[in-house]
Design an enzyme around this catalytic site. Structure first.
Site, mmCIF file in Angstrom:
data_model
loop_
_atom_site.group_PDB
_atom_site.id
_atom_site.type_symbol
_atom_site.label_atom_id
_atom_site.label_comp_id
_atom_site.label_asym_id
_atom_site.label_seq_id
_atom_site.Cartn_x
_atom_site.Cartn_y
_atom_site.Cartn_z
ATOM 1 N N GLU A 1 12.449 -3.880 -13.633
ATOM 2 C CA GLU A 1 12.621 -2.435 -13.834
ATOM 3 C C GLU A 1 11.966 -2.022 -15.142
ATOM 4 O OE1 GLU A 1 16.812 -1.638 -13.495
ATOM 5 O OE2 GLU A 1 16.737 -1.639 -11.309
ATOM 6 N N LYS B 1 -3.681 2.064 4.409
ATOM 7 C CA LYS B 1 -4.449 2.673 5.498
ATOM 8 C C LYS B 1 -5.921 2.322 5.283
ATOM 9 C CE LYS B 1 -0.650 5.824 6.291
ATOM 10 N NZ LYS B 1 -0.114 7.195 6.261
ATOM 11 N N ARG C 1 1.387 -2.666 2.302
ATOM 12 C CA ARG C 1 2.131 -1.444 2.543
ATOM 13 C C ARG C 1 2.713 -0.931 1.220
ATOM 14 N NH1 ARG C 1 3.520 0.910 6.920
ATOM 15 N NH2 ARG C 1 2.093 -0.552 7.889
ATOM 16 N N TYR D 1 12.952 -9.382 -10.960
ATOM 17 C CA TYR D 1 13.352 -8.018 -11.319
ATOM 18 C C TYR D 1 12.533 -7.544 -12.499
ATOM 19 C CZ TYR D 1 16.907 -5.595 -8.754
ATOM 20 O OH TYR D 1 17.536 -4.845 -7.807
ATOM 21 N N ASP E 1 -2.634 14.674 -0.969
ATOM 22 C CA ASP E 1 -2.099 13.427 -0.419
ATOM 23 C C ASP E 1 -3.237 12.790 0.382
ATOM 24 O OD1 ASP E 1 -0.924 11.455 1.107
ATOM 25 O OD2 ASP E 1 0.834 12.644 1.667
ATOM 26 N N THR F 1 -1.128 6.254 0.118
ATOM 27 C CA THR F 1 -0.632 4.942 0.516
ATOM 28 C C THR F 1 -1.714 3.938 0.129
ATOM 29 O OG1 THR F 1 -1.664 5.096 2.687
ATOM 30 C CG2 THR F 1 0.625 5.828 2.526
HETATM 31 C C1 LIG Z 1 1.133 7.691 6.041
HETATM 32 C C2 LIG Z 1 1.302 8.910 5.234
HETATM 33 C C3 LIG Z 1 2.301 9.015 4.251
HETATM 34 C C4 LIG Z 1 3.494 8.121 4.137
HETATM 35 O O1 LIG Z 1 3.378 6.847 3.954
HETATM 36 P P1 LIG Z 1 4.614 5.841 4.172
HETATM 37 O O2 LIG Z 1 4.114 4.671 3.402
HETATM 38 O O3 LIG Z 1 4.707 5.636 5.644
HETATM 39 O O4 LIG Z 1 5.823 6.456 3.583
HETATM 40 C C5 LIG Z 1 2.325 10.142 3.438
HETATM 41 N N1 LIG Z 1 1.428 11.101 3.592
HETATM 42 C C6 LIG Z 1 0.474 11.053 4.533
HETATM 43 C C7 LIG Z 1 -0.500 12.171 4.638
HETATM 44 C C8 LIG Z 1 0.388 9.961 5.397
HETATM 45 O O5 LIG Z 1 -0.544 9.941 6.346
#
Ligand SMILES: *Cc1c(COP(=O)(O)O)cnc(C)c1O
Length: 431
Positions: free
Chosen positions: A55, A228, A234, A53, A199, A225
Site C-alpha cells: 500500500e 485490450k 488485465r 503488500y 477513456d 485498460t
Molecule cells: C473495457 C472498458 C472499460 C473497463 O475496463 P474493466 O477493466 O473491464 O473495468 C472502461 N472503459 C471502456 C471504454 C472500456 O471499453
C-alpha cells in the site's frame, strides 16, 4: 502442498485451465476487447509478487520489504510515461472501471453533472449507465451518435453541454469504430468550463503507436485498460500530460502547500478506492509497456488497423450494414437491424462454428440489450496470432456463411473445419 503444481494438487481446477487454453488455441477470437498477452507478460503475472503488500507508492509505502516491488512499479511508470509521452501516470488501478472511478472521485462530488457517450451508442457502463456507480452517484447527461453518420453528434453535445453545464465530459467508448474526436470535445469543454477525460481503454495500443490521434494537449485526464489493444495483463491506468497545482484549493494538511493534481489522483486510488496494489500485475504491466515501446508493437498495431479495414471492406462487399459505414480502428459494429437475425442469435451461431464475437446494441436499437441488433467484431487477437488481410477476407466469408444460414448443420461443420485449419496455421502459445 506449497510446492505442488496446480495439475498435481487440484485436478478439477486444472481441467478448467487446460480447457480454456484449448479454447483459446482452437477458436478465432474476434471479441474487440480481448487479446493474447506474451509469454513474458503471463510469466510476470504468475510470480511471487502476488505475495507482497505494498500500500502506498514507490518510496512511500506503508509496509516494509518493498525494494523490489518499488523497482517493478517504477519501471511500469517510467515506461508508460514514455509510451504515451506524458508527465503523470498511476499504474495501480485494478481495472479500467477503477481508473475511471479514480478520476471521478478526484474531480466530482456526488450529485455533480457529467456527460458521457450513451451505452446504447457505444459508451461504457462507467460513463454514466444507471446500473453503474457512475449513473447512481452523478447527474448524468448522455450524448449519442447521429443516425445518418453513426458518429458523435456534436450539435447535440454542444446543446446538452450548454444546457446542463457539466463539470466533466467523458469521451471514448467500447463500441465506437471511429477515432475519438479529442479536439472537438475540447472546444465544447472550453465553451462550458468543463474538464475533459478520455477513456482510451479500447484504442490505447493504437494511440501509443500513432495509429490513432493523440489525446494531448486536449484532454485533462486519460484513463485506459491495459489488456485490450495494449496487450498487457488485465488492469487499468490513469495519465495526465502535465501535472500541476490543483485549482480547487486542496492543500496538504501540515505544510499548507497546494497539492498537485497527481497527488490528489494518487490519494483517490489509494487509500480512496483501493487498498494494496496487485504488484504481480503491475510487474506484468511493466513488461507489456516495455514490449509496446518496441518497433514490433508499432507494426502489430498497424496490422490491427489494416485487418479491421479489410474486414469492413469485405463485409460491405457482402452487403452488410456497418455502423458509421466502416472503421478507423480495430473494431467494426455490424448492424443487423435490417435482417431477421438478432445479435444474440448471430453470436450463438458463430460461437458454435468456432468464431467468438459479442452481441452489441447498435445506435437506435429496437431490440433489448440482451437480444440486440448488432455484433461487435475486432482484430487485436487474431492479429496477435499473425493473421493478415488475406485471412480477414476469409474470416468475413466464413462469418457470412453462418449469418446467411445460421441453422444449417452442414455449413456449421464446414466453417468449423476452416476455423480449425486457420488455428493450426497460426498457432497460439506453442508448447
Ligand atoms: C473495457 C472498458 C472499460 C473497463 O475496463 P474493466 O477493466 O473491464 O473495468 C472502461 N472503459 C471502456 C471504454 C472500456 O471499453
Amino acid at each position: 502442498m506449497i510446492t505442488d503444481s496446480v495439475e498435481k494438487q487440484d485436478p478439477d481446477l486444472f481441467a478448467a485451465l487446460e480447457g480454456e487454453l484449448d479454447r483459446q488455441r482452437n477458436t478465432l477470437e474476434l471479441i474487440a476487447s480481448e487479446n493474447f498477452t506474451s509469454r513474458a507478460v503471463l510469466e510476470a503475472a504468475g510470480t511471487v509478487l502476488t505475495n507482497k503488500y505494498a500500500e502506498g507508492y514507490p518510496g512511500r509505502r506503508y509496509y516494509g520489504g518493498c525494494d523490489y516491488v518499488d523497482q517493478a512499479e517504477n519501471l511500469a511508470r517510467q515506461r508508460v510515461r514514455e509510451l504515451f509521452r506524458c508527465e503523470y501516470a498511476n499504474v495501480q488501478p485494478h481495472s479500467g472501471s477503477q481508473a475511471n472511478m479514480g478520476v471521478y472521485f478526484t474531480v466530482l462530488e456526488p450529485g455533480d453533472t457529467m456527460m458521457g457517450l450513451d451505452l446504447a451508442h457505444g459508451g461504457h457502463l462507467t460513463h454514466g449507465s444507471p446500473v453503474n456507480f457512475s449513473g447512481k452517484l452523478y447527474n448524468v447527461v448522455s450524448y449519442g451518435v447521429a443516425r445518418e453518420t453513426g458518429r458523435v453528434d456534436f450539435t447535440e453535445v454542444r446543446r446538452l453541454a450548454s444546457k446542463h453545464r457539466p463539470k466533466l465530459i467523458v469521451c471514448g467508448g467500447s463500441a465506437y469504430p471511429r477515432f475519438i474526436e479529442f479536439e472537438q470535445f475540447r472546444e465544447v469543454a472550453n465553451d462550458v468550463g468543463a474538464l475533459l477525460m478520455a477513456d482510451i481503454a479500447h484504442p490505447a495500443g493504437l494511440v501509443a503507436t500513432g495509429h490513432h490521434p493523440t489525446p494531448w494537449p486536449y484532454c485533462d485526464f486519460v484513463t485506459s485498460t491495459t489488456h485490450k489493444t495494449l496487450r498487457g495483463p488485465r488492469g487499468g491506468l490513469i495519465l495526465m500530460e502535465k501535472d500541476q497545482e490543483n485549482p480547487w484549493g486542496v492543500v496538504a494538511p501540515k505544510s499548507g502547500r497546494v497539492k498537485r493534481i497527481g497527488e490528489l489522483l494518487d490519494g483517490t486510488v489509494m487509500p480512496g478506492i483501493q487498498g494494496g496494489p496487485l504488484m504481480h500485475i503491475i510487474a506484468a504491466k511493466a513488461v507489456a509497456f516495455g514490449e509496446a515501446l518496441k518497433p514490433a508493437f508499432r507494426e502489430y498495431c498497424g496490422q490491427i488497423v489494416r485487418n479491421a479495414a479489410q474486414l469492413a471492406e469485405s463485409f460491405l462487399e457482402l452487403g452488410y450494414q456497418l455502423v458509421s459505414g466502416g472503421t478507423d480502428t480495430h473494431l467494426i459494429l455490424m448492424d443487423l437491424s435490417d435482417r431477421d437475425l438478432s445479435g444474440k442469435a448471430a453470436e450463438n451461431a458463430l460461437e458454435e462454428a468456432g468464431l467468438t464475437v459479442n452481441k452489441n446494441m447498435v445506435p437506435f436499437d429496437q431490440r433489448s440489450p440482451l437480444i440486440t441488433s448488432g455484433i461487435r467484431i475486432g482484430t487485436p487477437a487474431v492479429t496477435t496470432r499473425g493473421m493478415g488481410t488475406t485471412e480477414m477476407h476469409l474470416i468475413a466469408e466464413l462469418i457470412h456463411r453462418i449469418l446467411h444460414d445460421p441453422e444449417n448443420e452442414a455449413t456449421r461443420q464446414a466453417v468449423k473445419g476452416k476455423v480449425m485449419e486457420l488455428c493450426r496455421q497460426f498457432p497460439l502459445y506453442r508448447a
